[in-house]
Design a protein around this motif. Sequence first.
Motif, PDB file in Angstrom:
ATOM      1  N   ALA A 175       0.843  -1.195   0.000  1.00 39.25           N
ATOM      2  CA  ALA A 175       0.000   0.000   0.000  1.00 39.25           C
ATOM      3  C   ALA A 175       0.877   1.244   0.000  1.00 39.25           C
ATOM      4  O   ALA A 175       1.912   1.297   0.666  1.00 39.25           O
ATOM      5  N   TRP A 176       0.452   2.244  -0.752  1.00 30.86           N
ATOM      6  CA  TRP A 176       1.179   3.507  -0.846  1.00 30.86           C
ATOM      7  C   TRP A 176       0.176   4.603  -1.157  1.00 30.86           C
ATOM      8  O   TRP A 176      -1.022   4.327  -1.339  1.00 30.86           O
ATOM      9  N   THR A 177       0.614   5.842  -1.209  1.00 24.67           N
ATOM     10  CA  THR A 177      -0.294   6.939  -1.537  1.00 24.67           C
ATOM     11  C   THR A 177       0.232   7.732  -2.728  1.00 24.67           C
ATOM     12  O   THR A 177       1.434   7.759  -2.996  1.00 24.67           O
ATOM     13  N   GLU A 185      -4.303   9.910  -2.117  1.00 22.01           N
ATOM     14  CA  GLU A 185      -5.185   8.768  -2.364  1.00 22.01           C
ATOM     15  C   GLU A 185      -4.418   7.482  -2.113  1.00 22.01           C
ATOM     16  O   GLU A 185      -3.272   7.325  -2.534  1.00 22.01           O
ATOM     17  N   ARG A 187      -3.388   3.670  -2.594  1.00 22.29           N
ATOM     18  CA  ARG A 187      -3.319   2.668  -3.656  1.00 22.29           C
ATOM     19  C   ARG A 187      -2.826   1.347  -3.043  1.00 22.29           C
ATOM     20  O   ARG A 187      -2.077   1.346  -2.062  1.00 22.29           O
ATOM     21  N   SER A 188      -3.217   0.231  -3.646  1.00 20.11           N
ATOM     22  CA  SER A 188      -2.759  -1.076  -3.149  1.00 20.11           C
ATOM     23  C   SER A 188      -2.613  -2.053  -4.292  1.00 20.11           C
ATOM     24  O   SER A 188      -3.161  -1.859  -5.388  1.00 20.11           O
ATOM     25  N   ALA A 189      -1.875  -3.121  -4.046  1.00 23.72           N
ATOM     26  CA  ALA A 189      -1.716  -4.210  -5.010  1.00 23.72           C
ATOM     27  C   ALA A 189      -1.543  -5.508  -4.223  1.00 23.72           C
ATOM     28  O   ALA A 189      -0.818  -5.545  -3.227  1.00 23.72           O
ATOM     29  N   ALA A 242      -8.747   0.294  -2.564  1.00 23.94           N
ATOM     30  CA  ALA A 242      -7.593   0.992  -3.143  1.00 23.94           C
ATOM     31  C   ALA A 242      -6.869   0.162  -4.195  1.00 23.94           C
ATOM     32  O   ALA A 242      -5.855   0.606  -4.745  1.00 23.94           O
ATOM     33  N   ASP A 243      -7.386  -1.017  -4.510  1.00 28.94           N
ATOM     34  CA  ASP A 243      -6.684  -1.957  -5.388  1.00 28.94           C
ATOM     35  C   ASP A 243      -6.471  -1.374  -6.786  1.00 28.94           C
ATOM     36  O   ASP A 243      -7.379  -0.819  -7.392  1.00 28.94           O
ATOM     37  N   ARG A 244      -5.244  -1.536  -7.306  1.00 27.07           N
ATOM     38  CA  ARG A 244      -4.888  -1.031  -8.629  1.00 27.07           C
ATOM     39  C   ARG A 244      -5.066  -2.071  -9.725  1.00 27.07           C
ATOM     40  O   ARG A 244      -5.007  -1.756 -10.905  1.00 27.07           O
ATOM     41  N   LEU A 271       0.640  -1.676 -11.211  1.00 24.20           N
ATOM     42  CA  LEU A 271       0.621  -0.771 -10.063  1.00 24.20           C
ATOM     43  C   LEU A 271      -0.082   0.526 -10.430  1.00 24.20           C
ATOM     44  O   LEU A 271      -0.297   0.830 -11.593  1.00 24.20           O
TER      45      LEU A 271
END
Length: 271
Positions: A175-177, A185, A187-189, A242-244, A271
């Motif tokens: 997870a990151w922003t 925002e 984001r995740s993977a 938040a999944d990319r 990503l």
Amino acid sequence: MSGYEAGFLDVALGLPAAQQPVIQLDYTHFSVLLDPARRLAAATAVNIAGAELVDLARGNTWRLDKRIAEDQQAGPGLYSRNSLDRGHLVRRRDPVWGDDAKQANADSFTYTNAAPQAAEFNQGKELWVGLEDHVLEYANANQLRVSVFTGPVFRADDAVYRGIRIPRLFWKIAAWTVDIGEKPELRSAGFVLDQSPLLADIDLRQLTSGNPPPLGPFRCFQVPVERIAELTGLAIEQLMDADRYQPTPTAQPVGPHADWRELASRDDIVL
């Protein structure tokens, strides 16, 4: 020990919530949610400050966590005189940053942060251990801050060896922003590592506890974070939202589910 910090990123992100009873154990820059019934971590969470990482010698002194009973954690007896690796769940170098880097390095060698994995090093394993680096490179514009959650998938038919059920699947969520408009925002993977034996006729439930179960070569997949929630029972709605990774019919994914995408290289990661 500070443990995992929910406010480490620009968006608050707490620990996953497990359905089963777990014990939260805090270490330097990471936390472990230990399932005492399985004697392994149900989930781990680490904050990575990429710009502050310290290059320390690996060391290899594993130890039990004295805060809990020995029969609640899988210790050295599980890994002795066999082909099983003590696989780090929180990767050793991930929490090794800042003024507490030396302590974080030592903390990563606690048995509560280990899980039995296939010893043979192969391409799939190399991909798995390098996922955090890839995400950090991608997050370079955001102060190199990433939070990573990792754990095994517990199944009732996991083979028993020396009193421990050996997981075949492991999961990881990064997870990151990013800065979007007026506010950051999340984001995740999500990823899954599969070390299931490739021989379909092996019935793991029929194996005795005298020998370690057969483990196959590591296969690494990118999967929707929602699938990880289904596999583990963890409450991770914020990470799901938040999944990319949005699989498409043209992606031609392979694996146990139609939307699992097997990774052959870092170039395959979305990503």
